[in-house]
Enzyme design. Structure first.
Site: not given
Ligand code: IMP
Ligand code: MG
Length: 175
Positions: A41-42, A98, A101, A129, A151, A163
């Site tokens: 969903k990000g 989004d 990582d 990141k 974050v 969100r």
């Protein structure tokens, strides 16, 4: 446990950067149509804002790939929770994510999508990141490189919360 959110990247900074990315991407794809793929969903907040700043024709599709539970650590297991509605064969595909990582999610996703024979397959992420990378993923456009901190905001959640924050913040948990 009370949580406080410290602003890391302000709403103005995010908006300005998305505008820049939109211009760069529009130039890169001049004369073509971009098929944007949002990773739910990000990625949804970023994709909507980015799409508004792209001047070449755009179509969109959505998929949901999960490697995260409700906490702040990756489970490392990637699963395809919702597939695309349309074929991507011969399309200029741009994945909109989004945050990258460990890279596990995108490594898996790009492998799956590459097999479907798009004309091109590129990646745009709002946040990266790099210190956390486990899998090598080539990123074509990055909004911001950030340090190894958890974050939230602009689509990113902490246990499904935050969100909807219009900026990027760091969660501070006070006992
Ligand atoms: P990766 O597979 O480890 O690259 O993780 C990618 C996904 O983990 C992202 O799409 C996010 O949904 C989630 N994630 C990674 N870091 C953060 C963070 O700092 N805040 C919120 N979600 C994150
Ligand atoms: Mg994501």
């Amino acid at each position: 446990m009370a949580e406080k959110i410290k602003v890391l990247i302000s709403e103005e900074e995010v908006d300005a950067r998305i505008r820049e990315l939109g211009e760069k991407i529009s130039k890169e794809y001049e004369g073509k149509q971009i098929h944007l793929i949002c990773v739910l969903k990000g990625g949804v907040f970023f994709m909507c804002e980015l799409a508004k700043r792209i001047t070449v024709p755009v179509s969109m599709d959505f998929m949901c790939v999960g490697s995260y539970g409700d906490g702040t650590k990756s489970s490392g297991v990637v699963r395809l929770a919702k597939d695309l509605d349309e074929s991507i064969e011969n399309k200029e595909v741009l994945i909109v994510e989004d945050i990258i990582d460990s890279g596990n999610t995108l490594y898996y996703l790009m492998d799956v999508l590459r097999q479907r024979k798009p004309a091109s397959l590129r990646l745009c992420t709002l946040l990266d990141k790099p210190d956390r990378r486990v899998k090598d993923v080539h990123v074509d456009w990055t909004g911001f490189e950030i340090p190894d901190e958890f974050v939230v905001g602009y689509g990113l959640d902490y246990a499904q919360k935050y969100r909807n924050l219009p900026y990027i913040g760091v969660v501070e948990v006070a006992e």
